[in-house]
Design a protein around this motif. Structure first.
Motif, mmCIF file in Angstrom:
data_model
loop_
_atom_site.group_PDB
_atom_site.id
_atom_site.type_symbol
_atom_site.label_atom_id
_atom_site.label_comp_id
_atom_site.label_asym_id
_atom_site.label_seq_id
_atom_site.Cartn_x
_atom_site.Cartn_y
_atom_site.Cartn_z
ATOM 1 N N GLY A 212 -6.826 6.471 11.229
ATOM 2 C CA GLY A 212 -5.821 6.226 10.212
ATOM 3 C C GLY A 212 -5.838 4.792 9.724
ATOM 4 N N ALA A 213 -5.137 4.571 8.597
ATOM 5 C CA ALA A 213 -5.062 3.219 8.043
ATOM 6 C C ALA A 213 -4.327 2.286 8.997
ATOM 7 N N ALA A 214 -3.266 2.791 9.623
ATOM 8 C CA ALA A 214 -2.544 2.053 10.666
ATOM 9 C C ALA A 214 -2.660 2.876 11.940
ATOM 10 N N ASP A 215 -3.363 2.363 12.891
ATOM 11 C CA ASP A 215 -3.724 3.160 14.065
ATOM 12 C C ASP A 215 -3.698 2.257 15.293
ATOM 13 N N SER A 216 -4.257 2.749 16.375
ATOM 14 C CA SER A 216 -4.430 1.936 17.578
ATOM 15 C C SER A 216 -5.678 2.409 18.306
ATOM 16 N N VAL A 217 -6.236 1.523 19.096
ATOM 17 C CA VAL A 217 -7.430 1.853 19.868
ATOM 18 C C VAL A 217 -7.189 1.468 21.324
ATOM 19 N N TRP A 218 -7.961 2.081 22.195
ATOM 20 C CA TRP A 218 -7.927 1.749 23.618
ATOM 21 C C TRP A 218 -9.185 0.960 23.950
ATOM 22 N N VAL A 219 -9.015 -0.119 24.698
ATOM 23 C CA VAL A 219 -10.131 -0.982 25.067
ATOM 24 C C VAL A 219 -9.830 -1.618 26.419
ATOM 25 N N VAL A 220 -10.878 -1.861 27.194
ATOM 26 C CA VAL A 220 -10.716 -2.591 28.456
ATOM 27 C C VAL A 220 -10.887 -4.075 28.145
ATOM 28 N N PRO A 221 -9.816 -4.862 28.219
ATOM 29 C CA PRO A 221 -9.912 -6.279 27.847
ATOM 30 C C PRO A 221 -10.529 -7.129 28.953
ATOM 31 N N PRO A 222 -10.996 -8.314 28.607
ATOM 32 C CA PRO A 222 -11.516 -9.240 29.625
ATOM 33 C C PRO A 222 -10.391 -9.703 30.551
ATOM 34 N N PRO A 223 -10.743 -10.337 31.668
ATOM 35 C CA PRO A 223 -9.716 -10.837 32.590
ATOM 36 C C PRO A 223 -8.826 -11.885 31.926
ATOM 37 N N VAL A 224 -7.651 -12.080 32.490
ATOM 38 C CA VAL A 224 -6.751 -13.129 32.011
ATOM 39 C C VAL A 224 -7.452 -14.478 32.177
ATOM 40 N N GLY A 225 -7.452 -15.257 31.125
ATOM 41 C CA GLY A 225 -8.140 -16.538 31.166
ATOM 42 C C GLY A 225 -9.571 -16.467 30.685
ATOM 43 N N GLY A 226 -10.022 -15.255 30.323
ATOM 44 C CA GLY A 226 -11.380 -15.098 29.816
ATOM 45 C C GLY A 226 -12.368 -14.728 30.900
ATOM 46 N N GLY A 227 -13.514 -14.297 30.472
ATOM 47 C CA GLY A 227 -14.549 -13.898 31.422
ATOM 48 C C GLY A 227 -15.406 -12.789 30.853
ATOM 49 N N ARG A 228 -16.253 -12.255 31.681
ATOM 50 C CA ARG A 228 -17.197 -11.228 31.274
ATOM 51 C C ARG A 228 -16.479 -9.939 30.898
ATOM 52 N N TYR A 229 -16.959 -9.292 29.831
ATOM 53 C CA TYR A 229 -16.382 -8.015 29.407
ATOM 54 C C TYR A 229 -16.585 -6.991 30.518
ATOM 55 N N PRO A 230 -15.509 -6.401 31.046
ATOM 56 C CA PRO A 230 -15.630 -5.583 32.263
ATOM 57 C C PRO A 230 -16.141 -4.162 32.070
ATOM 58 N N CYS A 231 -15.958 -3.575 30.889
ATOM 59 C CA CYS A 231 -16.309 -2.166 30.707
ATOM 60 C C CYS A 231 -17.827 -1.992 30.628
ATOM 61 N N ILE A 232 -18.361 -1.132 31.491
ATOM 62 C CA ILE A 232 -19.802 -0.878 31.504
ATOM 63 C C ILE A 232 -20.161 0.253 30.548
ATOM 64 N N ALA A 233 -19.387 1.332 30.597
ATOM 65 C CA ALA A 233 -19.691 2.491 29.759
ATOM 66 C C ALA A 233 -18.456 3.377 29.634
ATOM 67 N N VAL A 234 -18.469 4.220 28.598
ATOM 68 C CA VAL A 234 -17.384 5.175 28.354
ATOM 69 C C VAL A 234 -18.006 6.561 28.207
ATOM 70 N N TYR A 235 -17.405 7.536 28.879
ATOM 71 C CA TYR A 235 -17.928 8.906 28.867
ATOM 72 C C TYR A 235 -16.822 9.867 28.443
ATOM 73 N N GLN A 236 -17.223 10.959 27.816
ATOM 74 C CA GLN A 236 -16.261 11.979 27.387
ATOM 75 C C GLN A 236 -16.746 13.368 27.768
ATOM 76 N N LYS A 237 -15.766 14.211 28.131
ATOM 77 C CA LYS A 237 -16.051 15.617 28.402
ATOM 78 C C LYS A 237 -14.855 16.456 27.981
ATOM 79 N N LEU A 238 -15.134 17.705 27.643
ATOM 80 C CA LEU A 238 -14.074 18.678 27.411
ATOM 81 C C LEU A 238 -13.932 19.507 28.685
ATOM 82 N N ILE A 239 -12.720 19.511 29.239
ATOM 83 C CA ILE A 239 -12.472 20.209 30.502
ATOM 84 C C ILE A 239 -11.329 21.199 30.303
ATOM 85 N N ALA A 240 -11.523 22.403 30.770
ATOM 86 C CA ALA A 240 -10.474 23.423 30.699
ATOM 87 C C ALA A 240 -9.663 23.405 31.989
ATOM 88 N N PHE A 241 -8.340 23.330 31.863
ATOM 89 C CA PHE A 241 -7.449 23.302 33.024
ATOM 90 C C PHE A 241 -6.619 24.581 33.079
#
Length: 241
Positions: A212-241
């Protein structure tokens, strides 16, 4: 009379040329060596991330999700821990009864595929991240890296279809080049290529924005004070419960 042959050593110019050539060669070799180490580290972490993600999906299936939970909505992502508050130690890898000295963690977001409450198919997004340092803290207020929700808006104007503007200036450092974003409304995954050179609060994505034009995203932020980007990878699956 005996002819005497004169023996002459190398001149200063020749020595300098030889040393310079050797130095250039050593610089090239060391650069190649460091690049090889970096690529090897990335490959190793991605292999570990795949294993962590498989374990995460297995745990999510094991512990389950209540599809009638009022926190669930088809047009947004919900933290798995909100739907099923399992022990924090379950998010560490390898799984033990403590999170001490653990480097790898996973987090999950869930979203019903359809608005029909009888639909049992859930889109599950798993973030696999690394933690560096035992005393590291993150903007989420936790001691382990987890995704946070960041308000964004689609950049307007022709040629800006793949650009996002970060609404809150305090959250600008949460998203940088190389960050992986998940759209809160659609669940689509995007990769941030770089920051816009003309607008520091705007980032360039790897493809056109479809949210959307006004939306939001999810992201793994760096540590407080800065540092290496922590997220290595993102995976998705469809699971039936």
């Amino acid at each position: 009379m005996r002819n005497r042959q004169r023996h002459r050593g190398f001149s200063l110019t020749e020595v300098l040329l030889a040393v310079g050539t050797l130095a250039i060669g050593m610089i090239f070799i060391s650069g190649t060596f460091l690049t090889g180490i970096h690529l090897s580290t990335i490959a190793t972490e991605r292999t570990i991330a795949a294993v962590v993600a498989d374990e995460a999906f297995a745990k999510i299936r094991l512990y389950g999700i209540d599809i009638t939970d009022p926190n669930f909505a088809s047009n947004q992502l919900t933290r798995f821990v909100t739907l099923n508050p399992i022990a924090q130690t379950e998010f560490a890898y390898p799984s033990t009864n403590t999170t001490t000295d653990k480097q790898y963690y996973w987090s999950a977001l869930c979203r019903p595929v359809l608005s029909d409450p009888t639909n049992r198919l859930i889109q599950v997004t798993v973030f696999v991240s690394r933690k560096v340092g035992s005393g590291t803290t993150y903007p989420s207020g936790t001691s382990r890296p987890v995704p946070v929700q960041v308000a964004v808006s689609a950049a307007s104007g022709p040629g800006n279809e793949s650009k996002l503007t970060i609404t809150n200036s305090a959250e600008q450092t949460f998203i940088n080049g190389g960050s992986t974003l998940v759209d809160n409304e659609t669940g689509l995954i995007y990769r941030v290529l770089k920051r816009d050179e003309d607008a520091p609060n705007t980032v360039v994505l790897d493809r056109n924005w479809q949210g959307g034009a006004a939306d939001s995203v999810w992201v793994v932020p760096p540590p407080v004070g800065g540092g290496r980007y922590p997220c290595i990878a993102v995976y998705q699956k469809l699971i039936a419960f």
